[in-house]
Each structure stands twice: as C-alpha cells, then as structure tokens.
Design an enzyme around this catalytic site. Structure first.
Site, PDB file in Angstrom:
ATOM      1  N   LYS A  79      30.458  34.673  35.524  1.00 31.52           N
ATOM      2  CA  LYS A  79      31.918  35.934  35.383  1.00 31.52           C
ATOM      3  C   LYS A  79      32.246  34.987  34.524  1.00 31.52           C
ATOM      4  CE  LYS A  79      32.887  38.145  39.094  1.00 31.52           C
ATOM      5  NZ  LYS A  79      33.888  39.019  39.313  1.00 31.52           N
ATOM      6  N   ASP A 126      38.890  35.308  43.947  1.00 25.86           N
ATOM      7  CA  ASP A 126      38.271  33.998  44.772  1.00 25.86           C
ATOM      8  C   ASP A 126      37.791  32.985  44.338  1.00 25.86           C
ATOM      9  OD1 ASP A 126      34.214  34.408  44.651  1.00 25.86           O
ATOM     10  OD2 ASP A 126      35.975  36.238  43.674  1.00 25.86           O
TER      11      ASP A 126
END
Ligand code: PLP
Length: 406
Positions: A79, A126
């Site tokens: 990410k 998350d």
C-alpha cells in the site's frame, strides 16, 4: 454475461469477451513517471518476483510467479506505493510544480519542508493503506490522522501509530469509516487521502491507483529477465478494486489485444465487484453490513467507480470465495515444495494463489479452468500484497491449521 455458476461455495462468473476503452491514466508514460518517483526514494527496491517452479509442475502450468509485496518499503504490504505517490502529487499541486521535477529529496529540503509542515492528511483504512500514509507523511514532516473500521486488529492499529499517525478504531465498517474521514477533513481543512473514489473526488484515488502500478511494472521487467515476455493469466484480489484496476489497466495498455486473462478474487462477505459483474448493468453495486472476513484488506463493500469500469471491461472472470480459500493460499505459500521459496502471505495477500490451487485441482471448478484456458503453457502471476500483518492470526492459520470459519 454468461456462465454464472454457483457451486461448492465458490461462486464465479466468466465472460465470453473482454475489451473496452483503454484507461489513459494507466498508460506506459504515466507508469514510467510513477516508477521514477518511487526510484527517488531511499527505501525503494524492487520487491522479489518468486518463481514457484515445483508448484507450477504440480499444478500443470508452465510458470507460477508470486510478486512478494511483503518486502515493500519495510511496511509488510504494497500500500505504501499508492500513499507515497498520491501524497507527492498533492504536494506538487500545493507547491505548483510538475511531478516530473519532484523527488523525495526535493520535498525534504528545509525551505520546502517549512511550506508543507502544517498539512494534515486523513484516511480510513483496515491497516495497510493507513500505515503507508502514516509512514509517508512522517517522512515528509507532515501529520496524519487514521480511522479504522470496527473489529480492526490491534497489532495493525499499533503499526500505524508507530509510523507516526494519530490513529483510532471506530464503531463503523470500512465504508462508513471513509465517510468519517471525509467529514473530519471538511471540518478541519485536512486533506483526504482515500484509496477509493466518489463523485467529485477522483484525482487522489487515481494517483493512488497509479502508485500501485510500480509493482506491476517491476514484475514485467523481472519476468523478462526470466525469458518471459508476458503473463498469460493474472489473479488479482479486490477490496474496492483500485489495486486490481491499476494492475489490469496498466497491462491492458501494455498488451492491448493480448491482455492477460485476468480473474478478480474477493471474499464472499465483501464481494462488491462480483455482485457488480453479476448485476451486469454497467454500474457498481454495493455490499453492506459487517463485511465479516479474515481478509481484512478486502473487506470493502463499495467499489471504486473508476477502477470498476476497468475491471468490468478487461477482467475475464470474477470469483467470490469463502475464507478457507485464503487460508489455503497462506498455507501453500508457507509450505513450499522442493526448492521453491517460502512466501509469507497474509490473509488478503494469499487468496489469489489459494484460488488458483483449487481451480486446478477441483473437479467442480473444471469448467472455469477450461474457460480460462489454463494449461501447460500458462504463465500465471499472483500478487502477494501483504505479509503477516496480523502475526498472531497468521500463526493460528498457518501453524495451527485453524479453520478460519470457527
Ligand atoms: C493486503 C491488501 N491486499 C489487497 C487490498 C485490496 O486493494 P483494493 O481495496 O484497492 O482493492 C488491500 C486493501 O487494503 C490490502 O490491504
């Protein structure tokens, strides 16, 4: 849309044809620009492309590659690629410079740091995206605020705090946590760095999607060194679909009418891309509720509408699967055959490989295997997008062989 089959708990849809307008923001020139920015970072190093030769032999395909993003920037997940690139683009906008003239070193000059030090970036996550954003903003001397969905892992929360963000777990699911981030930004004049788009909010998620292409581009270079010109089959997991859209959109641009046969894999409790494909009306469709799955990174109920279009046009198949498919992928990668290398794959990273292994071995999935044309000439790539980001859970599944549904 044809061949919708629901069997053996794994549901799939396979299309006869793929194609559509190529996404221009994922063309080769744009991707080069992204990669050049990442290259300017001290921590940048291409992540390993692991060739699982023995597994390929066992499953009867020519090659199985796993792009191991657990090595990315020391963050244990891919990410950070999107976080760093999107924040760089935001800073370029504020400083009025072209991204082609920017580098991490440029932003770290004292006079530039002074201009950006009060910028606050906010996001919902998350875990992995928030950690990437926190890490990038801290490195640049800015601040970040992170909201997590209910039930988020405390280990992942701590990792985000350790990366420098003010982070908390909310009482809401992922999609509602995104709305909170948006509202807080409006109230406080913060910048939302969200990995999904909505009406009027498109530039930043598109920069994030572009950021992810570095791993897709590295993989092509690495395959070339192994004598392979292109993958024939790609398995991509999806939450909101930005990752899958970024990789597939780039490969569609590179390979045109020879676009690899791509399968999108999701957890059954958060299968918004599958549901959108099933509805077959051109629109993204939502899944609501708790989105309860071990694949925390994929627990998203609302597709990114921009990357949904790419997945709609260029993906060949859409799969909705129970948690055991991901657990199986984690175990297969943790227990290599012969000289194959071990890959530590977390819940959201392993599901593509887990599905591939079942697709080849399971009689009930044979029709899909045939439609995808998987055979001894196939060159398959999966992306392990995270390592053991929740180590306790990883151990339960891999070492204790716990069934994730209990
Ligand atoms: C490890 C991991 N893999 C895959 C994804 C899916 O990415 P996207 O939400 O862009 O589909 C995520 C998203 O958070 C993730 O954390």
């Amino acid at each position: 849309m044809k061949n919708h089959i629901e069997e053996d708990e794994i549901k799939f849809i396979v299309k006869e044809q793929i194609g559509g307008k190529l996404p221009n923001f994922l063309n080769e020139e744009e991707v080069k620009c992204v990669r050049n920015f990442h290259l300017s970072m001290d921590e940048y190093k291409a992540t390993p492309l692991v060739a699982l030769e023995e597994l390929a032999k066992k499953l009867g395909v020519h090659k199985i590659y796993v792009k191991d993003e657990s090595y990315r920037f020391g963050l244990n997940a891919f990410k950070g690629l999107g976080g760093t690139y999107s924040i760089a683009r935001l800073l370029c906008k504020k400083l009025n410079i072209d991204i082609k003239d920017a580098s991490f070193e440029y932003f770290n000059q004292p006079e530039i740091k002074e201009k950006i030090k009060d910028m606050v970036f906010v996001t919902a996550t998350d875990g992995n995206h928030g950690r990437g954003v926190a890490w990038a903003t801290t490195k640049l001397g800015c601040k970040s605020v992170v909201y997590m969905p209910k039930g988020s892992s405390l280990t992942r929360l701590q990792a985000i705090r350790d990366a420098g963000a003010e982070a908390s777990i909310t009482d809401f699911n992922y999609d509602d946590a995104v709305r909170i981030a948006k509202q807080k930004a409006e109230e406080n004049g913060w910048y939302v760095v969200q990995d999904t788009a909505w009406e009027g909010y498109e530039d930043i998620p598109n920069w994030i999607t572009q950021g992810y292409t570095t791993m897709a581009d590295e993989a092509l270079d690495q395959m070339k060194l192994d004598g392979i010109k292109r993958p024939t089959h790609v398995f991509l997991q999806a939450g909101v679909g930005s990752l899958a859209g970024g990789v597939l959109g780039y490969y569609a641009n590179v390979f045109k009418d020879k676009c690899p046969i791509t399968t999108i894999v999701e957890p059954e409790k958060a299968d918004c891309i599958y549901k959108s494909a099933l509805a077959n009306d051109g629109n993204p469709h939502f899944v609501t509720g708790d989105l309860d799955t071990i694949m925390a990174g994929l627990a998203c109920g609302e597709p990114n509408p921009i990357t949904w279009k790419i997945l709609q046009d260029f993906a060949k198949a859409y799969v909705s699967c129970p948690d055991y498919v991901s657990a199986r992928g984690m175990r297969v990668l943790a227990n290599p055959i012969g000289n194959d290398k071990k890959v530590i794959a977390g819940e959201s990273g392993a599901v593509g490989l887990g599905f591939l292994s079942l697709l080849i071995e399971r009689e009930t999935l044979k029709p899909l295997k045939e439609k995808l044309g998987l055979d001894e000439n196939s060159v398959v790539i999966c992306f392990n997008t995270e390592g053991d980001t929740d180590p306790e859970h990883y151990e339960k599944i891999v070492y204790d062989g716990k069934n994730p549904s209990v």
